[in-house]
Design an enzyme around this catalytic site. Sequence first.
Site, PDB file in Angstrom:
ATOM      1  N   ASN A 125       0.225  10.085 -17.673  1.00 15.93           N
ATOM      2  CA  ASN A 125       0.143  10.978 -16.513  1.00 15.93           C
ATOM      3  C   ASN A 125       1.521  11.276 -15.944  1.00 15.93           C
ATOM      4  OD1 ASN A 125      -2.606  10.789 -16.882  1.00 15.93           O
ATOM      5  ND2 ASN A 125      -2.891   9.272 -15.254  1.00 15.93           N
ATOM      6  N   CYS A 160      21.424  22.088 -10.960  1.00 10.81           N
ATOM      7  CA  CYS A 160      21.299  20.666 -11.307  1.00 10.81           C
ATOM      8  C   CYS A 160      22.092  19.860 -10.277  1.00 10.81           C
ATOM      9  CB  CYS A 160      21.860  20.417 -12.705  1.00 10.81           C
ATOM     10  SG  CYS A 160      22.093  18.663 -13.100  1.00 10.81           S
ATOM     11  N   GLY A 179      -9.131   5.822 -18.985  1.00 10.23           N
ATOM     12  CA  GLY A 179      -9.155   7.241 -18.627  1.00 10.23           C
ATOM     13  C   GLY A 179      -8.394   8.165 -19.535  1.00 10.23           C
ATOM     14  N   ALA A 200     -13.453   5.049 -13.418  1.00  9.73           N
ATOM     15  CA  ALA A 200     -12.358   4.070 -13.318  1.00  9.73           C
ATOM     16  C   ALA A 200     -12.345   3.407 -11.945  1.00  9.73           C
ATOM     17  CB  ALA A 200     -11.019   4.771 -13.560  1.00  9.73           C
ATOM     18  N   HIS A 224       5.162  10.544 -20.681  1.00  5.33           N
ATOM     19  CA  HIS A 224       5.208  12.013 -20.708  1.00  5.33           C
ATOM     20  C   HIS A 224       6.065  12.585 -19.595  1.00  5.33           C
ATOM     21  CE1 HIS A 224       1.213  12.479 -23.124  1.00  5.33           C
ATOM     22  NE2 HIS A 224       2.219  12.065 -23.851  1.00  5.33           N
ATOM     23  N   CYS A 279      23.200  19.136 -18.923  1.00  4.22           N
ATOM     24  CA  CYS A 279      23.826  17.793 -18.997  1.00  4.22           C
ATOM     25  C   CYS A 279      22.831  16.692 -19.318  1.00  4.22           C
ATOM     26  CB  CYS A 279      24.520  17.478 -17.665  1.00  4.22           C
ATOM     27  SG  CYS A 279      23.397  17.163 -16.288  1.00  4.22           S
ATOM     28  N   TYR A 290       4.367  24.190 -12.849  1.00  5.24           N
ATOM     29  CA  TYR A 290       4.692  22.802 -12.471  1.00  5.24           C
ATOM     30  C   TYR A 290       4.982  22.688 -10.973  1.00  5.24           C
ATOM     31  CZ  TYR A 290       4.225  21.317 -17.243  1.00  5.24           C
ATOM     32  OH  TYR A 290       3.688  21.033 -18.463  1.00  5.24           O
ATOM     33  N   CYS A 345      17.865  18.330 -16.714  1.00  5.94           N
ATOM     34  CA  CYS A 345      18.827  19.427 -16.858  1.00  5.94           C
ATOM     35  C   CYS A 345      19.080  19.708 -18.333  1.00  5.94           C
ATOM     36  CB  CYS A 345      20.160  19.057 -16.185  1.00  5.94           C
ATOM     37  SG  CYS A 345      21.425  20.342 -16.373  1.00  5.94           S
TER      38      CYS A 345
HETATM   39  P1  NAD Z   1      -0.899  16.668 -30.548  1.00  3.41           P
HETATM   40  O1  NAD Z   1      -0.775  17.668 -31.664  1.00  3.41           O
HETATM   41  O2  NAD Z   1      -1.091  15.220 -30.892  1.00  3.41           O
HETATM   42  O3  NAD Z   1      -2.017  17.143 -29.572  1.00  3.41           O
HETATM   43  C1  NAD Z   1      -3.313  17.036 -30.032  1.00  3.41           C
HETATM   44  C2  NAD Z   1      -4.130  17.609 -28.946  1.00  3.41           C
HETATM   45  O4  NAD Z   1      -3.349  18.234 -27.962  1.00  3.41           O
HETATM   46  C3  NAD Z   1      -4.982  18.683 -29.554  1.00  3.41           C
HETATM   47  O5  NAD Z   1      -6.187  18.061 -30.003  1.00  3.41           O
HETATM   48  C4  NAD Z   1      -5.155  19.595 -28.372  1.00  3.41           C
HETATM   49  O6  NAD Z   1      -6.119  19.042 -27.522  1.00  3.41           O
HETATM   50  C5  NAD Z   1      -3.832  19.490 -27.677  1.00  3.41           C
HETATM   51  N1  NAD Z   1      -2.900  20.520 -28.161  1.00  3.41           N
HETATM   52  C6  NAD Z   1      -1.718  20.320 -28.780  1.00  3.41           C
HETATM   53  N2  NAD Z   1      -1.104  21.472 -29.017  1.00  3.41           N
HETATM   54  C7  NAD Z   1      -1.931  22.418 -28.554  1.00  3.41           C
HETATM   55  C8  NAD Z   1      -1.879  23.816 -28.507  1.00  3.41           C
HETATM   56  N3  NAD Z   1      -0.812  24.478 -28.948  1.00  3.41           N
HETATM   57  N4  NAD Z   1      -2.935  24.485 -27.986  1.00  3.41           N
HETATM   58  C9  NAD Z   1      -3.982  23.797 -27.516  1.00  3.41           C
HETATM   59  N5  NAD Z   1      -4.115  22.490 -27.531  1.00  3.41           N
HETATM   60  C10 NAD Z   1      -3.083  21.827 -28.036  1.00  3.41           C
HETATM   61  O7  NAD Z   1       0.305  16.820 -29.577  1.00  3.41           O
HETATM   62  P2  NAD Z   1       1.742  17.048 -30.090  1.00  3.41           P
HETATM   63  O8  NAD Z   1       2.025  18.506 -30.233  1.00  3.41           O
HETATM   64  O9  NAD Z   1       1.986  16.162 -31.304  1.00  3.41           O
HETATM   65  O10 NAD Z   1       2.536  16.489 -28.844  1.00  3.41           O
HETATM   66  C11 NAD Z   1       3.715  15.767 -29.123  1.00  3.41           C
HETATM   67  C12 NAD Z   1       3.948  14.943 -27.954  1.00  3.41           C
HETATM   68  O11 NAD Z   1       3.920  15.688 -26.713  1.00  3.41           O
HETATM   69  C13 NAD Z   1       2.873  13.922 -27.874  1.00  3.41           C
HETATM   70  O12 NAD Z   1       3.566  12.715 -27.786  1.00  3.41           O
HETATM   71  C14 NAD Z   1       2.173  14.199 -26.595  1.00  3.41           C
HETATM   72  O13 NAD Z   1       1.873  12.959 -25.980  1.00  3.41           O
HETATM   73  C15 NAD Z   1       3.177  14.945 -25.777  1.00  3.41           C
HETATM   74  N6  NAD Z   1       2.494  15.852 -24.840  1.00  3.41           N
HETATM   75  C16 NAD Z   1       2.759  15.837 -23.521  1.00  3.41           C
HETATM   76  C17 NAD Z   1       2.114  16.741 -22.695  1.00  3.41           C
HETATM   77  C18 NAD Z   1       2.306  16.747 -21.181  1.00  3.41           C
HETATM   78  O14 NAD Z   1       1.731  17.595 -20.492  1.00  3.41           O
HETATM   79  N7  NAD Z   1       3.050  15.786 -20.651  1.00  3.41           N
HETATM   80  C19 NAD Z   1       1.246  17.670 -23.195  1.00  3.41           C
HETATM   81  C20 NAD Z   1       1.001  17.610 -24.537  1.00  3.41           C
HETATM   82  C21 NAD Z   1       1.630  16.723 -25.386  1.00  3.41           C
HETATM   83  N1  APR Z   2     -12.958   7.470 -14.826  1.00  2.00           N
HETATM   84  C1  APR Z   2     -12.620   7.127 -16.093  1.00  2.00           C
HETATM   85  N2  APR Z   2     -12.400   8.027 -17.074  1.00  2.00           N
HETATM   86  C2  APR Z   2     -12.515   9.330 -16.739  1.00  2.00           C
HETATM   87  C3  APR Z   2     -12.858   9.770 -15.443  1.00  2.00           C
HETATM   88  C4  APR Z   2     -13.073   8.759 -14.459  1.00  2.00           C
HETATM   89  N3  APR Z   2     -13.418   9.056 -13.197  1.00  2.00           N
HETATM   90  N4  APR Z   2     -12.913  11.121 -15.451  1.00  2.00           N
HETATM   91  C5  APR Z   2     -12.610  11.515 -16.706  1.00  2.00           C
HETATM   92  N5  APR Z   2     -12.390  10.447 -17.489  1.00  2.00           N
HETATM   93  C6  APR Z   2     -12.037  10.414 -18.908  1.00  2.00           C
HETATM   94  C7  APR Z   2     -12.665  11.524 -19.714  1.00  2.00           C
HETATM   95  O1  APR Z   2     -13.916  11.081 -20.212  1.00  2.00           O
HETATM   96  C8  APR Z   2     -11.635  11.700 -20.827  1.00  2.00           C
HETATM   97  O2  APR Z   2     -11.933  10.830 -21.899  1.00  2.00           O
HETATM   98  O3  APR Z   2     -10.648  10.625 -18.964  1.00  2.00           O
HETATM   99  C9  APR Z   2     -10.330  11.270 -20.190  1.00  2.00           C
HETATM  100  C10 APR Z   2      -9.399  12.424 -19.877  1.00  2.00           C
HETATM  101  O4  APR Z   2      -8.999  12.952 -21.127  1.00  2.00           O
HETATM  102  P1  APR Z   2      -7.957  14.161 -21.161  1.00  2.00           P
HETATM  103  O5  APR Z   2      -8.382  15.195 -20.193  1.00  2.00           O
HETATM  104  O6  APR Z   2      -7.779  14.511 -22.607  1.00  2.00           O
HETATM  105  O7  APR Z   2      -6.613  13.549 -20.600  1.00  2.00           O
HETATM  106  P2  APR Z   2      -5.637  12.599 -21.379  1.00  2.00           P
HETATM  107  O8  APR Z   2      -6.383  11.737 -22.352  1.00  2.00           O
HETATM  108  O9  APR Z   2      -4.799  11.934 -20.365  1.00  2.00           O
HETATM  109  O10 APR Z   2      -4.726  13.625 -22.216  1.00  2.00           O
HETATM  110  C11 APR Z   2      -3.657  13.042 -22.970  1.00  2.00           C
HETATM  111  O11 APR Z   2      -2.801  15.215 -23.539  1.00  2.00           O
HETATM  112  O12 APR Z   2      -2.597  17.351 -22.796  1.00  2.00           O
HETATM  113  C12 APR Z   2      -1.923  16.175 -23.008  1.00  2.00           C
HETATM  114  O13 APR Z   2      -0.031  15.372 -21.922  1.00  2.00           O
HETATM  115  C13 APR Z   2      -1.377  15.648 -21.738  1.00  2.00           C
HETATM  116  O14 APR Z   2      -1.123  13.383 -21.053  1.00  2.00           O
HETATM  117  C14 APR Z   2      -2.065  14.331 -21.536  1.00  2.00           C
HETATM  118  C15 APR Z   2      -2.485  13.981 -22.926  1.00  2.00           C
END
Ligand code: NAD
Ligand code: APR
Length: 237
Positions: free
Chosen positions: A96, A140, A179, A223, A113, A124, A56, A121
């Site tokens: 995002n 913290c 997106g 987009a 997210h 707390c 991160y 923290c």
């Molecule tokens: P989920 O089970 O709905 O996730 C489904 C998708 O996430 C899968 O299709 C896969 O693409 C990916 N995924 C989930 N766990 C994975 C793993 N262990 N290995 C590989 N791919 C994996 O997600 P969840 O577990 O129900 O998540 C719960 C919450 O956490 C959701 O609300 C989600 O929005 C959030 N989240 C946030 C982040 C982040 O980076 N901010 C990442 C993932 C999930």
């Molecule tokens: N313009 C519009 N859409 C786009 C562009 C672009 N230039 N480039 C990529 N995309 C689309 C792709 O086609 C895809 O459908 O954006 C989407 C990106 O999908 P992901 O990579 O799955 O990202 P996201 O949908 O934000 O993932 C959801 O999953 O892993 C977790 O927490 C993480 O917030 C993330 C969540």
Amino acid sequence: MPDIRKLVILTGAGISAESGIDTFRAEGGLWEQHRVEDVATPEGFARDPDLVLRFYDMRRAALAGVQPNAAHRALAQLEREWAKRDGCDLLLVTQNVDDLHERGGANDVLHMHGQLNSALCNACEARSPWTGSMADRPPCPVCGAYALRPDVVWFGEMPYDMDTIYASIRSADLFVSIGTSGAVYPAAGFVRDAAECGAATLELNLEQSEGSAWFDESRLGPAGELVPAWVEEVLAL
Ligand code: NAD
Ligand code: APR
């Protein structure tokens, strides 16, 4: 298009793609470079906190090298104009963790997210603005405990402000998804909730998403082109 007053806009990684931030599931995307279970789960953090803190730190530092794009700026313009209209509401909710909506001019962004530029923290539970490194284990700012983690919602954790999001979806006239692949719940289910509550639904995405069947209309393309054109259209209503 029916009378549009209450807007809910959901954005995903795709809106930041043209700014140079990797999406998650594209070829070569974030999850192909790092295992989700290692860097985006509580179990991964417990197993190797240094790896996760460095991951991160790297994503936070990368923000300095990218800029908001025309899509972020167009949504900020929509937010400004929509606020001037009586009886009109706009909820901009993003999956995002980057700050490009804010740097593009948006003032009220719901980060379901969490955010890279925030620290949580574990002692707390305070959330503090954070732009530096966390890998060197700073205390913290609120309680002084050495218990900071990224303020990012991981797989298996509950996203932030779900009550606010669902309340807005239930009363929305139009739900717009930009997106996102529709791969992760609960965000992936928002379009169905909106449609079942009577909202019109529109998807602006590079390709068909997993939820495309629930959208009244899907416009496919970058987009950076689709969003400014759509904002111009909706402001002319
Ligand atoms: P989920 O089970 O709905 O996730 C489904 C998708 O996430 C899968 O299709 C896969 O693409 C990916 N995924 C989930 N766990 C994975 C793993 N262990 N290995 C590989 N791919 C994996 O997600 P969840 O577990 O129900 O998540 C719960 C919450 O956490 C959701 O609300 C989600 O929005 C959030 N989240 C946030 C982040 C982040 O980076 N901010 C990442 C993932 C999930
Ligand atoms: N313009 C519009 N859409 C786009 C562009 C672009 N230039 N480039 C990529 N995309 C689309 C792709 O086609 C895809 O459908 O954006 C989407 C990106 O999908 P992901 O990579 O799955 O990202 P996201 O949908 O934000 O993932 C959801 O999953 O892993 C977790 O927490 C993480 O917030 C993330 C969540």
